[in-house]
Motif scaffolding. Structure first.
Motif, PDB file in Angstrom:
ATOM      1  N   LYS A   1       6.106  -3.476   0.654  1.00  0.00           N
ATOM      2  CA  LYS A   1       6.241  -4.662   1.507  1.00  0.00           C
ATOM      3  C   LYS A   1       6.250  -5.874   0.610  1.00  0.00           C
ATOM      4  CE  LYS A   1       3.710  -2.702   5.377  1.00  0.00           C
ATOM      5  NZ  LYS A   1       2.331  -2.347   5.673  1.00  0.00           N
TER       6      LYS A   1
ATOM      7  N   ARG B   1       0.848  -1.189   0.000  1.00  0.00           N
ATOM      8  CA  ARG B   1       0.000   0.000   0.000  1.00  0.00           C
ATOM      9  C   ARG B   1       0.886   1.241   0.000  1.00  0.00           C
ATOM     10  NH1 ARG B   1      -5.391  -0.246   0.933  1.00  0.00           N
ATOM     11  NH2 ARG B   1      -6.254  -1.856  -0.369  1.00  0.00           N
ATOM     12  N   LEU B   2       0.948   1.951   1.120  1.00  0.00           N
ATOM     13  CA  LEU B   2       1.741   3.181   1.145  1.00  0.00           C
ATOM     14  C   LEU B   2       3.234   2.875   1.166  1.00  0.00           C
ATOM     15  CD1 LEU B   2       1.763   6.250   1.367  1.00  0.00           C
ATOM     16  CD2 LEU B   2       1.557   6.012   3.825  1.00  0.00           C
ATOM     17  N   LEU B   3       3.604   1.800   1.857  1.00  0.00           N
ATOM     18  CA  LEU B   3       5.010   1.434   1.970  1.00  0.00           C
ATOM     19  C   LEU B   3       5.248   0.117   1.236  1.00  0.00           C
ATOM     20  CD1 LEU B   3       5.306   2.151   5.786  1.00  0.00           C
ATOM     21  CD2 LEU B   3       6.109   3.599   3.934  1.00  0.00           C
TER      22      LEU B   3
ATOM     23  N   ARG C   1      -6.643  -6.686 -11.509  1.00  0.00           N
ATOM     24  CA  ARG C   1      -7.416  -5.496 -11.222  1.00  0.00           C
ATOM     25  C   ARG C   1      -7.142  -4.419 -12.266  1.00  0.00           C
ATOM     26  NH1 ARG C   1      -6.780  -1.688  -5.924  1.00  0.00           N
ATOM     27  NH2 ARG C   1      -7.284   0.200  -7.065  1.00  0.00           N
TER      28      ARG C   1
ATOM     29  N   ARG D   1     -11.628   0.415 -15.858  1.00  0.00           N
ATOM     30  CA  ARG D   1     -11.963   1.143 -17.079  1.00  0.00           C
ATOM     31  C   ARG D   1     -10.999   2.318 -17.308  1.00  0.00           C
ATOM     32  NH1 ARG D   1     -17.493   0.505 -17.072  1.00  0.00           N
ATOM     33  NH2 ARG D   1     -17.617   2.214 -15.620  1.00  0.00           N
ATOM     34  N   ARG D   2     -10.580   2.948 -16.211  1.00  0.00           N
ATOM     35  CA  ARG D   2      -9.719   4.104 -16.368  1.00  0.00           C
ATOM     36  C   ARG D   2      -8.403   3.726 -17.052  1.00  0.00           C
ATOM     37  NH1 ARG D   2      -7.572   8.115 -11.612  1.00  0.00           N
ATOM     38  NH2 ARG D   2      -5.784   8.888 -12.754  1.00  0.00           N
TER      39      ARG D   2
ATOM     40  N   PHE E   1       0.703   7.479  -5.366  1.00  0.00           N
ATOM     41  CA  PHE E   1       0.781   8.480  -4.306  1.00  0.00           C
ATOM     42  C   PHE E   1      -0.565   8.912  -3.760  1.00  0.00           C
ATOM     43  CE2 PHE E   1       4.704   8.893  -6.774  1.00  0.00           C
ATOM     44  CZ  PHE E   1       5.572   8.497  -5.771  1.00  0.00           C
ATOM     45  N   ARG E   2      -1.533   9.166  -4.632  1.00  0.00           N
ATOM     46  CA  ARG E   2      -2.812   9.627  -4.102  1.00  0.00           C
ATOM     47  C   ARG E   2      -3.595   8.472  -3.496  1.00  0.00           C
ATOM     48  NH1 ARG E   2      -6.743  12.464  -7.757  1.00  0.00           N
ATOM     49  NH2 ARG E   2      -8.133  12.044  -6.015  1.00  0.00           N
ATOM     50  N   ALA E   3      -3.615   7.334  -4.190  1.00  0.00           N
ATOM     51  CA  ALA E   3      -4.393   6.213  -3.679  1.00  0.00           C
ATOM     52  C   ALA E   3      -3.597   5.419  -2.654  1.00  0.00           C
ATOM     53  CB  ALA E   3      -4.825   5.309  -4.821  1.00  0.00           C
ATOM     54  N   GLN E   4      -2.326   5.768  -2.484  1.00  0.00           N
ATOM     55  CA  GLN E   4      -1.462   5.050  -1.551  1.00  0.00           C
ATOM     56  C   GLN E   4      -1.491   3.554  -1.829  1.00  0.00           C
ATOM     57  OE1 GLN E   4      -2.549   6.206   2.414  1.00  0.00           O
ATOM     58  NE2 GLN E   4      -1.970   8.306   2.085  1.00  0.00           N
ATOM     59  N   ASN E   5      -1.423   3.189  -3.101  1.00  0.00           N
ATOM     60  CA  ASN E   5      -1.441   1.787  -3.470  1.00  0.00           C
ATOM     61  C   ASN E   5      -0.262   1.523  -4.406  1.00  0.00           C
ATOM     62  OD1 ASN E   5      -1.950  -0.776  -4.352  1.00  0.00           O
ATOM     63  ND2 ASN E   5      -4.149  -0.478  -4.539  1.00  0.00           N
TER      64      ASN E   5
ATOM     65  N   GLU F   1      -0.957   8.565  -9.827  1.00  0.00           N
ATOM     66  CA  GLU F   1      -2.072   8.744  -8.891  1.00  0.00           C
ATOM     67  C   GLU F   1      -2.287   7.528  -8.011  1.00  0.00           C
ATOM     68  OE1 GLU F   1      -5.518  10.523 -10.449  1.00  0.00           O
ATOM     69  OE2 GLU F   1      -4.399  12.371 -10.821  1.00  0.00           O
ATOM     70  N   TYR F   2      -2.083   6.333  -8.586  1.00  0.00           N
ATOM     71  CA  TYR F   2      -2.282   5.160  -7.730  1.00  0.00           C
ATOM     72  C   TYR F   2      -1.128   4.966  -6.755  1.00  0.00           C
ATOM     73  CZ  TYR F   2      -6.794   3.803  -9.138  1.00  0.00           C
ATOM     74  OH  TYR F   2      -8.159   3.809  -9.290  1.00  0.00           O
TER      75      TYR F   2
END
Lengths: 276, 408
Positions: A29, A25-27, A40, A45-46, A238-242, A235-236
């Motif tokens: 692992k 996720r954010l870090l 996924r 769609r994006r 940093f913003r989505a933390q994924n 965006e995924y």
């Protein structure tokens, strides 16, 4: 030098690919999740819209930038008056960052401030030019800005190539009675193959990393109709933390570059070895 | 004697110098619109009255600011303090030990007794330790209506969402955009959330948003939520503005009839000199279900290995929740304070509506508390797609319930 290359390029790439198979996720692992992130990704769609957009933009931008760049260079090469001034004017957009280009074109294409209002002000009331607010045309608006920015550099590269052509070639073509346009297409262009390849690489790398122009012009809108892969990655991550999802997307970008570059490298260099 | 005197002197000097170490504390936040900037200036003023200095690190736009803030903390260049939305944005940063533990200070000052609703503090808590100071409560379920627009169309100002939708054709006839909508995913998501709460009611809302029950979201009762959203999309057609405050400005100037926006819109009306009840009307819960969510902002303090800075961080934490700061900040920003024991007589009509709902306990958790950032972005992407395309209500419902099924 080799160490730096190994660590930064190869090491960084491998690290990214390995982590794209985790559910970080954010870090980052190392909790492996198999192909989940990719499943996924290709069900989102994006992402699919991003790929479509990049293909459309890439194809048209590659073609138009080459054609426009070469045409401008050929015109300048005809020893026209004021060559220096034109050269400077055409190259100037390249000195701007994509953010500035994006903002400038956002104003130019804005229906209330830009071309549309100017033309309407001159009396043509039904004139309409509003590409950025329409999902079907927004990519063309971005394309125009991208070409405006990029074709100057390609022009300069082409011009250098044209200046490298021996004047005797032109004389020989003239003696044989070959027309100017035909000379360009049949003789000069094939001779400029290395120049075209340089130009191609410059344009292609610009296409893959297309990000800041979109952010400045439309920020992906309207809706998700002008999203691009690089923006998805950022965006995924940093913003989505994924991180896992972002890494999977960036690995797909790497893969698509490889799919184009590896056969080309093989043809270009592998083939030549056999000749010798 | 002499030696003793000098010893005493040195110690006292040391203590004095320790107390007087002034720290420049960098504070990052994304409060940049007119009303927000005025509010944050109040905090800076209060903090500058201590011996420390507030170094303002404003970054425009929450979705741009959060990645910058997070990557600075992760990259070993932490700021002294930072705004984040409490909830799940900082969970991993806390787990990685990058945020200062405020539990001692919180227990000393009794935060658990003063913070209302206490769920705000729970969102700051991880494994029983407290890591952030809630500073305000923000709710997203407000409908802001322009009196100028309804006067121009010779209409009564609506009192709920149904009346608003019914009045929309007349607004359009008068060349007024019924619903102003910034073309950004989070705004569209906020509007959808408010419509959901208004149409489906709080129980079904909680079932979907808190329990993440995809069956309810896909069910026949929920269909009307998506149909209402599709109807709202028609009302917001041709709204070409991007930022929320530009959309609010359309309501202030009367070129749009209304806007669904959080209570922070209040600050914009205030800066423009508009008076609640005279120039504009606010309807919490869209005037249907008077219930608000309790999102909001909180301050986190990244761990910095420097005693003086640590002290200054705790002083700031204590200041942020103090009654004086709560009053001055929230009055300017239009948000609700996190403590109920303070005097807010100066609050205007809209804030008083919010305070009353808060007192009556009509609160729900916010999406920052319900969903991970990952899920939120996926929902925002869907919203951005829906509001700008002609996706049918049925497809919308299907995609949305799919997201709820996979939400975390």
């Amino acid at each position: 030098m080799i160490l730096v290359t190994l660590v930064v390029f190869i090491g960084g790439t491998l690290w990214t690919i390995i982590h794209s198979f985790t559910s970080s996720r954010l870090l980052p692992k190392l909790n492996f999740a198999g192909l989940d992130q990719y499943e996924r990704l290709w069900g989102t769609r994006r992402w699919l819209v991003s790929i479509d957009n990049l293909m459309l933009y890439g194809l048209l931008s590659l073609l138009l930038t080459l054609v426009i760049g070469f045409t401008l260079a050929a015109i300048l090469d005809r020893k026209i008056r004021g060559e220096n001034a034109f050269r400077t004017i055409y190259l100037y957009p390249y000195a701007l960052s994509y953010i500035v280009t994006g903002l400038a074109w956002q104003w130019i294409l804005n229906p209330d401030l830009g071309i549309q209002s100017v033309v309407r002000g001159m009396g043509w009331q039904s004139f309409s030019l509003n590409p950025l607010n329409n999902p079907d045309t927004v990519m063309y608006g971005i394309l125009v800005a991208g070409i405006w920015q990029g074709s100057g550099l390609i022009m300069i590269i082409m011009l250098a190539g044209l200046r490298g052509i021996d004047a005797d070639i032109w004389k020989a073509a003239k003696v044989d009675g070959i027309g100017t346009i035909k000379t360009y297409l049949r003789i000069i262009v094939p001779m400029m193959r290395p120049v075209f390849i340089t130009a191609l690489v410059a344009i292609a790398s610009g296409i893959i990393k297309l990000y800041d122009l979109v952010v400045a012009l439309t920020n992906g809108g309207p809706g998700i109709s002008s999203e691009v892969p690089a923006k998805y990655v950022i965006e995924y991550m940093f913003r989505a933390q994924n991180l896992g999802q972002g890494f999977a997307a960036s690995t797909m970008m790497l893969l698509s570059v490889m799919i184009i570059i590896v056969p080309w490298l093989y043809l270009e260099y592998g083939g030549r070895k056999n000749d010798r | 004697m002499n030696r003793l005197a000098s010893a005493v002197c040195t110690t006292s000097l040391l203590t004095v110098s320790q107390l007087a170490i002034a720290v420049d504390l960098e504070v990052t936040h994304w409060w940049t619109s007119g009303g927000e900037a005025a509010a944050v200036a109040e905090l800076a003023k209060a903090f500058n009255q201590t011996e420390h200095t507030w170094v303002d690190g404003a970054i425009a736009g929450g979705s741009a600011a959060r990645p910058v803030i997070v990557s600075r903390i992760l990259g070993g260049d932490p700021m002294g303090a930072t705004q984040l939305n409490h909830g799940r944005q900082a969970t991993e940063l806390i787990e990685a030990g990058l945020m200062t533990d405020l539990t001692e200070l919180a227990e000393r000052e009794g935060w658990r007794d003063i913070v209302n609703p206490v769920s705000l503090l729970d969102s700051c808590t991880l494994d029983g330790r407290i890591y952030c100071v809630p500073i305000n409560i923000h709710s997203g379920q407000w409908l802001w209506l322009s009196h100028a627009a309804f006067d121009a169309a010779e209409l009564e100002v609506p009192q709920n969402w149904g009346e608003f939708v019914a009045a929309a054709p007349k607004l359009q006839d008068a060349n007024i955009l019924p619903l102003a909508m910034g073309q950004q995913g989070w705004q569209q998501n906020l509007a959808f959330g408010a419509i959901m709460l208004g149409i489906a009611g709080p129980d079904a809302w909680a079932e979907v948003n808190v329990e993440k029950n995809a069956e309810v979201a896909a069910g026949p009762d929920f269909k009307k939520v998506f149909q209402a959203a599709a109807a709202a999309r028609e009302l917001a057609k041709n709204s070409n503005v991007q930022d929320w405050n530009q959309a609010t400005n359309m309501v202030i100037t009367g070129s749009a009839g209304g806007q669904i926006m959080g209570d922070w819109a209040q600050g914009e009306f205030q800066v423009a000199g508009a008076v609640a009840g005279e120039d504009y009307t606010c309807l919490p819960g869209l005037g249907v279900n008077e219930i608000l969510d309790t999102g909001g902002d909180a301050f986190y303090f990244p761990v910095i290995e420097d005693e003086a800075t640590k002290k200054a961080q705790l002083e700031l934490a204590s200041l942020l929740i103090s009654p004086e700061a709560q009053v001055s900040f929230n009055l300017k920003k239009g948000s609700l304070p996190v403590r109920s024991d303070i005097d807010l007589d100066a609050a205007n009509a809209c804030m008083k509506k919010g305070l009353k709902i808060l007192d009556e306990g009509g609160v729900l958790p916010s999406s920052d508390q319900n969903f991970s950032p990952d899920t939120q972005i996926q929902i925002e992407d869907l919203m951005a797609e829906f509001w700008t395309s002609d996706m049918t209500a049925g497809d919308f419902q299907e995609s949305y319930s799919d997201l709820i099924k996979n939400a975390d």
